[in-house]
Design a protein around this motif. Structure first.
Motif, PDB file in Angstrom:
ATOM      1  N   UNK A   1       0.842  -1.199   0.000  1.00 61.99           N
ATOM      2  CA  UNK A   1       0.000   0.000   0.000  1.00 61.99           C
ATOM      3  C   UNK A   1       0.874   1.244   0.000  1.00 61.99           C
ATOM      4  N   UNK A   2       1.925   1.123   0.753  1.00 56.26           N
ATOM      5  CA  UNK A   2       2.780   2.280   1.021  1.00 56.26           C
ATOM      6  C   UNK A   2       4.149   1.743   1.368  1.00 56.26           C
ATOM      7  N   UNK A   3       5.175   2.358   0.835  1.00 60.40           N
ATOM      8  CA  UNK A   3       6.535   1.897   1.117  1.00 60.40           C
ATOM      9  C   UNK A   3       6.906   2.206   2.569  1.00 60.40           C
TER      10      UNK A   3
ATOM     11  N   UNK B   1       5.225   6.869  -7.401  1.00 59.53           N
ATOM     12  CA  UNK B   1       4.326   6.748  -6.251  1.00 59.53           C
ATOM     13  C   UNK B   1       4.917   5.846  -5.169  1.00 59.53           C
ATOM     14  N   UNK B   2       4.983   6.408  -3.958  1.00 58.62           N
ATOM     15  CA  UNK B   2       5.434   5.637  -2.789  1.00 58.62           C
ATOM     16  C   UNK B   2       4.280   5.317  -1.851  1.00 58.62           C
ATOM     17  N   UNK B   3       3.203   6.081  -1.956  1.00 57.19           N
ATOM     18  CA  UNK B   3       2.088   5.935  -1.017  1.00 57.19           C
ATOM     19  C   UNK B   3       2.266   6.741   0.265  1.00 57.19           C
ATOM     20  N   UNK B   4       3.409   7.370   0.416  1.00 54.49           N
ATOM     21  CA  UNK B   4       3.714   8.094   1.664  1.00 54.49           C
ATOM     22  C   UNK B   4       2.669   9.169   1.987  1.00 54.49           C
ATOM     23  N   UNK B   5       2.095   9.785   0.959  1.00 57.75           N
ATOM     24  CA  UNK B   5       1.144  10.874   1.178  1.00 57.75           C
ATOM     25  C   UNK B   5      -0.091  10.415   1.960  1.00 57.75           C
ATOM     26  N   UNK B   6      -0.308   9.111   2.008  1.00 52.73           N
ATOM     27  CA  UNK B   6      -1.424   8.591   2.817  1.00 52.73           C
ATOM     28  C   UNK B   6      -1.316   9.034   4.274  1.00 52.73           C
TER      29      UNK B   6
ATOM     30  N   UNK C   1      -0.779  11.178  -5.481  1.00 52.12           N
ATOM     31  CA  UNK C   1      -0.896  10.228  -6.590  1.00 52.12           C
ATOM     32  C   UNK C   1      -1.857   9.089  -6.273  1.00 52.12           C
ATOM     33  N   UNK C   2      -2.636   9.232  -5.206  1.00 51.24           N
ATOM     34  CA  UNK C   2      -3.515   8.134  -4.790  1.00 51.24           C
ATOM     35  C   UNK C   2      -4.646   7.897  -5.790  1.00 51.24           C
TER      36      UNK C   2
END
Lengths: 308, 308, 308, 308
Positions: free
Chosen positions: D160-162, D193-198, D270-271
């Motif tokens: 989901x996220x790194x 996209x890393x998913x970090x923005x979550x 980028x989600x």
């Protein structure tokens, strides 16, 4: 281009670097001793207070002539907001963006540099984007309270307002001392009235800004001889503008701020004070003109008050 | 929801609407007469000056708890800029964006409203985005110079700092008067020390902000009885926070600002003053705390100075 | 004073309240369907890109005529700052203060109200100091990408630039369609060129601002009939200014934004686009003009690009 | 301290100074030719638009970790103001103060310097308080429209996220190319996209900021080999933070911006794009990501949109 010999000769004569130690950051404000303040307080006889600041608003003195020196933009961030629910006490809050030198202000010592140096010989590079003035910034003078003396040059010369090309000379200042019935003493904050601010008050900011009467390049030596603590006046440029000596711009700033370490005030409204001093027949008073302590500021808005 | 009867009963007792005329915009500052100022100046015996403002910087007291009340963002718009050509005198200028209530400040009378009204019964709708406070804004008090009195409640109660849940009561204020060896007189600006600002000075802005000791809802009547001109303290919220009466938020603000028309000061650093008063054995002094004259402002940063 | 009957009659004819549901917050942008975008992308034949934004700087189009709408103040907060120690990679950061409607911008739907209402019949009081526009703010349109069409009225009328008193009529728009060899279709973003921005580009911001050619009060019906998604032009005021009907100020704003729910763009630089369209012999293109998503914004700077 | 040999060796391999002439100010954006744009437009098949900017508001991603990089302060300067008299059309206007790198943004090439140099070998001293970046500022790229490609590293690695310590390597990027069914081509704008923005979206700005996954110091060579035009991702720091090599802070910034002359984008959301690409089974699209043309800006907020 470099600064002319004439400038450097005056600079030597008024230089105060090291006078209060190599680490001193407040310059001639050192001259305001507890005794000076006690005597200043003793000048209060009527209890009358005269504010000297112009209103802070979009329609201020700036015309765009000086890049980035913006008039205050006052905005509301809350208006009667019931933060704790309907029917509760409501709050209004505001915010401002403004140039620190935009309105009635003090210049901090590092506001100008010349030949790569600021006051006390420190490098001009001590002013940086990250934190502003590291040395001698406006956060360093902890208080500015002293005896104030109004040198009402316009009135002393029998004028409502000096001509736009009038350089205020030591002789003019002495004529104003005579009118005042007092002389500048060590530690005084000297207020020099030209009447120029009338142009702003009448709505003509361009005429107010330029050309402007102001202090002559000959005045720093006079203030140095009398050991004034600070000088303020009722113009945008402080000194005669354009300058007396061709291509020598801002010599008074360089002499006062860099060489002497003496704060300058600009855009002070001295009209009501002139009237009050005339009515009361006295030109000295207690003056409180506290800088807002912006960390690293090279200037600050100030709301001075004369207490007569 | 509406304000409880208890609030309205106190409100009636402290209400000053009309006391200085229907058009009055400065409230209890009217109590600072020329005579009060003369007597205040006469308190200056040592010439010692103590500044009471916190530094203005990004790392200020605001934590984001109050929306839009931003700590000062100080930026440089010129750094040693040779505006008139290479080798000439160079200038540094700066700009700031900040909440007017973000740091050491005065609340203007219309900073809060309740039941649709501000001071003197004017409608709360006189505060607008276009121009801010049309009535009783911070530009209306032309000067704030008076006798200051430090009520050092923390010291009077034998504490370094009051507990976070301590509501400062009239009895506490009287204990502090006893310590001061002086009582509050009409026209005084009263400084109430809780010690809470120590938490900010130690770097913990969240603990400083909330919960916080502060003035009890019982204090407005006490200040009203003594005819104080203004009150300031060393907390973010001024009054005990959360409040003493459940769901009655900001009652002291509403009573002081709306009903009495009495300015409040917040985030004043009273630590050095406490020490000075202790050393000199006196708690009254000349206080200058001039508002920056933001047209329509509902508050203003202030750089107060006590002159002992 | 109230708005004249003539206004209300047009208002009825162009009103879109409820057309996309009672909760709709984006108005005619609903007309930009996926299909419209596909067809818009298909217009790209050359790959040439033309930017339409004016530079963001202190020396922008604002003259102080509109209170609080300040040109961008760009300041550095870090300059080559070695945040991680001497010799490390250095960073420069900047900050800006600006009016959201100061430069090339979109007006959000609640930028104006009339008779107490904004788009879709919501109360004007949904715009507050605390959070800005709660309904239909500039954060609500998630994207503005569509077919753009340049209606080059100046060129169609054989002029470099329209006279300052020229109200652009439906007939003018149709002449420009003829020049374009294309007609406005549902979902189009229409760019109307008057040439007025040349005055700003030549340095005369006062002449640019007022008086100004602009859209006639007759145009909203024309755009409504064609179901345009949005309209932008190269003037400060968008509509003819002063207005065609005495004392009826900003009728086009009220009709477009409040009644139709159609976004307006102002201060767009259409000069290079006019040249490009002339050279390529085509006046339709893909247009991307994304709002910056300011939560609660009643406007936003925009950097539009035409892709031909 | 100075930068290690390892850094300088990579720097040599990716250096683009002089590649587009000694006076070039836009670096790898030169790779976006008309042909690239034509092909990019041809990728639009569905007409679906996905915005990539985070909302601009006080409650943004900044935590105070980076001095002076302030979240947007949005204020109203007019609210339903009947500027032309009672009953006329009423206007609402707003203003903002924000860091240019505070939210979803592009770094301009001179945003960082090392060894006294910015892109194309120009001196770092070309960034000044007076006017900002004189060379290669964000006003110099006139448009950024190209083919976008999403390299969804998180998804390619089945996450989901790194993890916060995950440095995105060339191998990771190639795994994401495989998932995309496409490879990076010259002139592409690459979205990683890393998913970090979550973490930000879930309200934890501190966890979002630091520590953070991000691009490895090995990636600049990979992007150089593929001739990417620009790279953006969904983190605050862009590169892995803290860095892979002890005491070598911001090496990717220095390599991308200074050596290659390649713009970086940060805080892109980028989600939704990841979801859309998954649904549509394609990872390339037309991307418009126009800089706001701040004269002298070292960065700019951007409202990118992917058009699929």
């Amino acid at each position: 281009m470099s600064l002319p010999d004439e400038f450097h000769e005056i600079a030597k004569r008024v230089n105060n670097w090291g006078r209060w130690g190599a680490d001193d950051e407040i310059g001639t404000l050192n001259l305001i001793t507890d005794e000076v303040v006690r005597e200043a307080a003793a000048t209060v006889r009527h209890g009358r207070r005269v504010p000297l600041a112009l209103p802070l608003r979009q329609d201020g003195v700036q015309t765009g002539m000086i890049p980035g020196r913006v008039n205050p933009l006052h905005t509301m961030v809350q208006i009667n907001q019931e933060l704790f629910g309907p029917g509760t006490v409501a709050c209004s809050d505001d915010a401002v963006t403004m140039g620190l030198q935009a309105a009635t202000h003090w210049d901090a010592l590092p506001h100008v540099s010349h030949s790569g140096r600021i006051y006390n010989g420190r490098p001009a590079t001590t002013v940086t984007a990250h934190g502003g003035a590291q040395f001698a910034g406006i956060d360093k003078p902890r208080h500015i309270v002293s005896r104030g003396i109004l040198l009402d040059v316009a009135r002393a010369l029998g004028r409502d307002r000096l001509d736009s090309g009038h350089a205020v000379t030591p002789e003019d200042l002495e004529a104003a001392e005579e009118l005042a019935g007092a002389t500048v003493r060590p530690g005084d904050v000297v207020l020099v009235r030209t009447g120029q601010v009338q142009l702003h008050l009448a709505g003509d900011n361009h005429a107010y800004a330029f050309p402007s009467p102001g202090l002559s390049v000959r005045t720093p030596e006079w203030f140095h001889a009398r050991d004034a603590a600070a000088v303020a006046n009722d113009t945008l440029t402080f000194e005669i503008f354009p300058p007396e000596i061709e291509d020598l711009w801002l010599p008074v700033h360089a002499l006062d701020l860099v060489e002497m370490g003496m704060l300058q005030g600009q855009n002070w409204n001295l009209e009501e004070l002139s009237t009050a001093c005339g009515e009361l027949g006295r030109h000295t008073f207690l003056l409180s003109a506290m800088p807002e302590p912006f960390t690293g500021g090279t200037g600050t808005p100030v709301a001075p008050v004369a207490i007569l």
